[in-house]
Design a protein around this motif. Structure first.
Motif, mmCIF file in Angstrom:
data_model
loop_
_atom_site.group_PDB
_atom_site.id
_atom_site.type_symbol
_atom_site.label_atom_id
_atom_site.label_comp_id
_atom_site.label_asym_id
_atom_site.label_seq_id
_atom_site.Cartn_x
_atom_site.Cartn_y
_atom_site.Cartn_z
ATOM 1 N N HIS A 15 0.826 -1.212 0.000
ATOM 2 C CA HIS A 15 0.000 0.000 0.000
ATOM 3 C C HIS A 15 0.856 1.256 0.000
ATOM 4 N N GLU A 16 1.961 1.226 0.719
ATOM 5 C CA GLU A 16 2.790 2.411 0.880
ATOM 6 C C GLU A 16 4.004 2.426 -0.048
ATOM 7 N N ASP A 17 3.982 1.555 -1.065
ATOM 8 C CA ASP A 17 5.055 1.548 -2.068
ATOM 9 C C ASP A 17 4.901 2.768 -2.973
ATOM 10 N N ASP A 18 5.850 3.696 -2.897
ATOM 11 C CA ASP A 18 5.765 4.915 -3.703
ATOM 12 C C ASP A 18 6.759 4.934 -4.861
ATOM 13 N N SER A 19 7.341 3.782 -5.178
ATOM 14 C CA SER A 19 8.276 3.723 -6.297
ATOM 15 C C SER A 19 7.505 3.782 -7.619
ATOM 16 N N PRO A 20 8.078 4.390 -8.668
ATOM 17 C CA PRO A 20 7.360 4.556 -9.943
ATOM 18 C C PRO A 20 6.872 3.236 -10.531
ATOM 19 N N GLU A 21 7.664 2.187 -10.400
ATOM 20 C CA GLU A 21 7.311 0.897 -10.991
ATOM 21 C C GLU A 21 6.685 -0.057 -9.984
ATOM 22 N N LEU A 22 6.422 0.428 -8.759
ATOM 23 C CA LEU A 22 5.844 -0.404 -7.696
ATOM 24 C C LEU A 22 6.658 -1.691 -7.507
ATOM 25 N N THR A 23 7.942 -1.520 -7.292
ATOM 26 C CA THR A 23 8.851 -2.666 -7.206
ATOM 27 C C THR A 23 8.590 -3.520 -5.969
ATOM 28 N N LYS A 24 8.214 -2.882 -4.845
ATOM 29 C CA LYS A 24 7.890 -3.667 -3.638
ATOM 30 C C LYS A 24 6.672 -4.542 -3.870
ATOM 31 N N VAL A 25 5.686 -3.985 -4.553
ATOM 32 C CA VAL A 25 4.480 -4.750 -4.865
ATOM 33 C C VAL A 25 4.837 -5.968 -5.703
ATOM 34 N N ALA A 26 5.656 -5.744 -6.733
ATOM 35 C CA ALA A 26 6.069 -6.839 -7.617
ATOM 36 C C ALA A 26 6.812 -7.925 -6.844
ATOM 37 N N ARG A 27 7.710 -7.500 -5.956
ATOM 38 C CA ARG A 27 8.505 -8.470 -5.189
ATOM 39 C C ARG A 27 7.637 -9.281 -4.228
ATOM 40 N N ILE A 28 6.717 -8.624 -3.532
ATOM 41 C CA ILE A 28 5.857 -9.326 -2.576
ATOM 42 C C ILE A 28 4.929 -10.302 -3.301
ATOM 43 N N LEU A 29 4.366 -9.869 -4.419
ATOM 44 C CA LEU A 29 3.487 -10.759 -5.189
ATOM 45 C C LEU A 29 4.253 -11.981 -5.699
ATOM 46 N N LYS A 30 5.484 -11.756 -6.108
ATOM 47 C CA LYS A 30 6.297 -12.855 -6.635
ATOM 48 C C LYS A 30 6.779 -13.785 -5.529
ATOM 49 N N ASP A 31 7.324 -13.216 -4.450
ATOM 50 C CA ASP A 31 7.937 -14.028 -3.396
ATOM 51 C C ASP A 31 6.918 -14.685 -2.468
ATOM 52 N N ASP A 32 5.842 -13.966 -2.172
ATOM 53 C CA ASP A 32 4.911 -14.458 -1.156
ATOM 54 C C ASP A 32 3.644 -15.075 -1.730
ATOM 55 N N LEU A 33 3.186 -14.569 -2.867
ATOM 56 C CA LEU A 33 1.979 -15.128 -3.477
ATOM 57 C C LEU A 33 2.272 -15.885 -4.765
ATOM 58 N N LYS A 34 3.542 -15.961 -5.142
ATOM 59 C CA LYS A 34 3.978 -16.720 -6.329
ATOM 60 C C LYS A 34 3.302 -16.235 -7.608
ATOM 61 N N ILE A 35 3.107 -14.916 -7.705
ATOM 62 C CA ILE A 35 2.540 -14.314 -8.918
ATOM 63 C C ILE A 35 3.652 -13.535 -9.607
ATOM 64 N N PRO A 36 4.299 -14.114 -10.619
ATOM 65 C CA PRO A 36 5.427 -13.427 -11.266
ATOM 66 C C PRO A 36 4.977 -12.527 -12.408
ATOM 67 N N ASP A 37 5.801 -11.546 -12.695
ATOM 68 C CA ASP A 37 5.656 -10.729 -13.908
ATOM 69 C C ASP A 37 4.270 -10.099 -14.069
ATOM 70 N N LEU A 38 3.737 -9.561 -13.029
ATOM 71 C CA LEU A 38 2.439 -8.900 -13.123
ATOM 72 C C LEU A 38 2.645 -7.516 -13.737
ATOM 73 N N PRO A 39 1.869 -7.155 -14.755
ATOM 74 C CA PRO A 39 2.057 -5.848 -15.394
ATOM 75 C C PRO A 39 1.788 -4.705 -14.418
ATOM 76 N N LEU A 40 2.336 -3.535 -14.723
ATOM 77 C CA LEU A 40 2.253 -2.395 -13.824
ATOM 78 C C LEU A 40 0.807 -2.007 -13.540
ATOM 79 N N LYS A 41 -0.050 -2.025 -14.571
ATOM 80 C CA LYS A 41 -1.436 -1.606 -14.345
ATOM 81 C C LYS A 41 -2.144 -2.553 -13.377
ATOM 82 N N ALA A 42 -1.773 -3.841 -13.388
ATOM 83 C CA ALA A 42 -2.365 -4.789 -12.443
ATOM 84 C C ALA A 42 -1.811 -4.564 -11.040
ATOM 85 N N ARG A 43 -0.522 -4.193 -10.948
ATOM 86 C CA ARG A 43 0.065 -3.885 -9.638
ATOM 87 C C ARG A 43 -0.612 -2.669 -9.015
#
Length: 549
Positions: free
Chosen positions: A404-432
């Protein structure tokens, strides 16, 4: 030859049209799928809507349920448990008997202490009455905090005035075998840690002076006095069957005696009451305490005559701390979604703790997980439905807050958490971005409901501005007393967006003129230090009110 060329051209045109149709069809299907995902979000936003009008209905419902819980046992979803804590630490002189000497009723509303002192020439009255005003908390006191897989023991040195105090803290993990073994083994282990803390300090075990202990025991207990209570059941992984139905402080007291510790359990409380005690020690205008962390609860100071279910109850202060157990609050005005209904049905305690399941850190991350799962079922925007998304509590609230508090332009924290914890890789930015929005909706609803709960307490005790004296015709002319609510818990202290949404809702519900007089003050370690302070304020060594020379 011309026919062949024409045939080839027609074939190419047909193929091109087919490819174009395929591309267009794919784009149309993708847009439809994306529209379905956005539809899930829109439906969530509408279901979680918390208008000011709706929040005020929740405020009213909270106040009504509080009245009902005070009127009779079982009369409300709110248990409104008596704590028998009728004296909060203040760091100021004890005024009860003194006020009787000068012909003034005992000061039982803590916010009036300063008004009372300012109205009286205290020095002159002290001389004329030849009395000594003893400080209410002074000396060495101990705290024991048992509420989970770790426990802490504390020694607190109080100087006799409201000031900083010294404390020594020791924390220790409870071995799993002791959580399901015999009560004697658990309390022996705890007493040994207390003994070590005593030996480490200047106190002697053989000292004739009884050392007093505040015991924070955060499990369901039927309180029978300020220093005693019967264990109803264990939670949080404990299952010591021979302890259920026993008087908790009594078992600890026997263990301390067996260990040769000259120590007395002065108070038995839960962590919320400890938070109120610590808050009041630092600020006499503190009238309530709220914990919003993994779980949630609230307590507040109530007039004794308002506790109808215990007619004839008398206290020297005219009041008592009431433990609301507000996690079980429920109102039809609360915005409930299909995700809340599913979470409740699959929980170990369905149809119970409804408020807690909508506002506490134990559950918010899982609500977000359920929404993402629904989105992935509606569309392949998130890729295939991953098994990890179907695992309850796979997404914790700390991870939700980080996204929620990820303020990076590409939402890199969101991408990492989805990949590492929910096993959802390569989610496009608009979905993040969609995931971040889901986190926002869930957190905002929780924070605004929590704010409504706090205002509900203030309404019950006449601190919401509705019962204030007006010196003019407008709401801005209302004379409002300063009101402090002690607040503790990681969801409030560490989740910035949650805290900001809570403050925003508080101001919207109360209005700016009233809200400026209501202060939410973070209080750290109420469960430990607060218990030791309560041991001081209920100390058998304290001088009773005033000594006359």
């Amino acid at each position: 030859m011309a026919k062949v060329v024409l045939g080839v051209a027609v074939g190419v045109a047909v193929a091109a049209c087919a490819v174009a149709a395929l591309v267009v069809g794919r784009r149309v299907r993708t847009r439809r799928k994306w529209k379905r995902v956005v539809g899930v979000l829109k439906e969530l936003e509408e279901s979680c809507e918390t208008t000011v009008g709706r929040l005020r209905q929740v405020v009213d419902a909270m106040a009504v349920e509080m009245h009902a819980g005070l009127a009779s046992e079982g009369g409300s979803k709110l248990k409104m448990l008596l704590t028998f804590v009728d004296n909060l630490p203040s760091g100021f002189p004890i005024l009860g008997q003194y006020s009787m000497i000068v012909g003034v009723p005992p000061v039982c509303y803590f916010g009036m202490v300063f008004e009372f002192l300012s109205c009286c020439n205290l020095a002159a009255l002290s001389v004329s009455c030849s009395c000594i005003l003893p400080w209410s908390e002074k000396g060495t006191f101990y705290g024991l905090d048992l509420g989970g897989t770790n426990f802490r023991v504390l020694r607190v040195e109080l100087g006799g005035q409201r000031s900083s105090f010294d404390r020594d803290v020791a924390q220790q993990a409870i071995p799993p075998r002791l959580m399901t073994g015999r009560s004697e083994d658990l309390f022996d282990f705890i007493a040994s840690s207390l003994q070590h803390l005593v030996e480490k300090g200047n106190d002697s075990e053989q000292s004739p002076i009884i050392k007093e202990l505040g015991f924070t025991f955060s499990f369901p207990v039927k309180q029978t006095s300020v220093s005693s209570g019967i264990l109803i059941k264990w939670t949080k992984g404990f299952a010591i069957t021979d302890m259920v139905g026993k008087e908790v402080a009594g078992v600890l007291q026997q263990t301390l005696a067996r260990k040769g510790l000259n120590m007395q359990v002065a108070v038995l409380v839960n962590n919320t009451v400890g938070t109120l005690a610590l808050g009041h020690y630092h600020d006499a205008d503190t009238v309530a305490a709220v914990i919003i962390g993994t779980g949630t609860n609230a307590c507040y100071w109530e007039r004794t005559d308002a506790i109808i279910k215990c007619q004839g109850l008398l206290t020297t202060s005219g009041g008592m701390v009431v433990n609301m157990e507000w996690g079980n609050f429920w109102s039809s005005h609360m915005p409930r979604t299909s995700y809340d209904i599913e979470l409740d049905a699959e929980s170990p305690n369905p149809n119970d703790q409804g408020f807690e399941k909508m506002i506490s850190g134990m559950y918010l991350g899982d609500i977000v997980r359920r929404v993402i799962l629904r989105m992935s079922q509606e569309s392949d925007v998130f890729g295939p439905v991953f098994s990890s998304l179907s695992v309850p509590f796979a997404l914790g609230t700390p991870l939700m807050a980080a996204m929620h508090e990820d303020d990076s332009p590409e939402l890199t924290k969101v991408a990492r958490i989805l990949k590492d914890d929910l096993k959802i890789p390569d989610l496009p930015l608009k979905a993040r971005k969609l995931v971040v929005k889901v986190c926002d909706v869930v957190a905002r609803r929780a924070a605004r409901l929590a704010a409504a709960g706090i205002v509900g307490i203030l309404k019950k005790i006449g601190r919401d501005g509705s019962g204030c004296i007006r010196v003019g015709r407008t709401r801005s002319d209302t004379k409002m007393r300063r009101t402090v609510v002690a607040i503790e818990g990681s969801l409030y202290t560490q989740y910035t967006m949650f805290r900001e949404y809570l403050h925003e809702a508080l101001h919207e519900i109360l209005g700016e003129d009233i809200a400026q007089h209501v202060i939410l003050k973070v209080t750290e370690d109420g469960s430990g230090t607060g218990a030791a302070l309560l041991a001081a304020s209920h100390s058998s060594k304290s001088v009773d009110n005033v000594q006359l020379l």
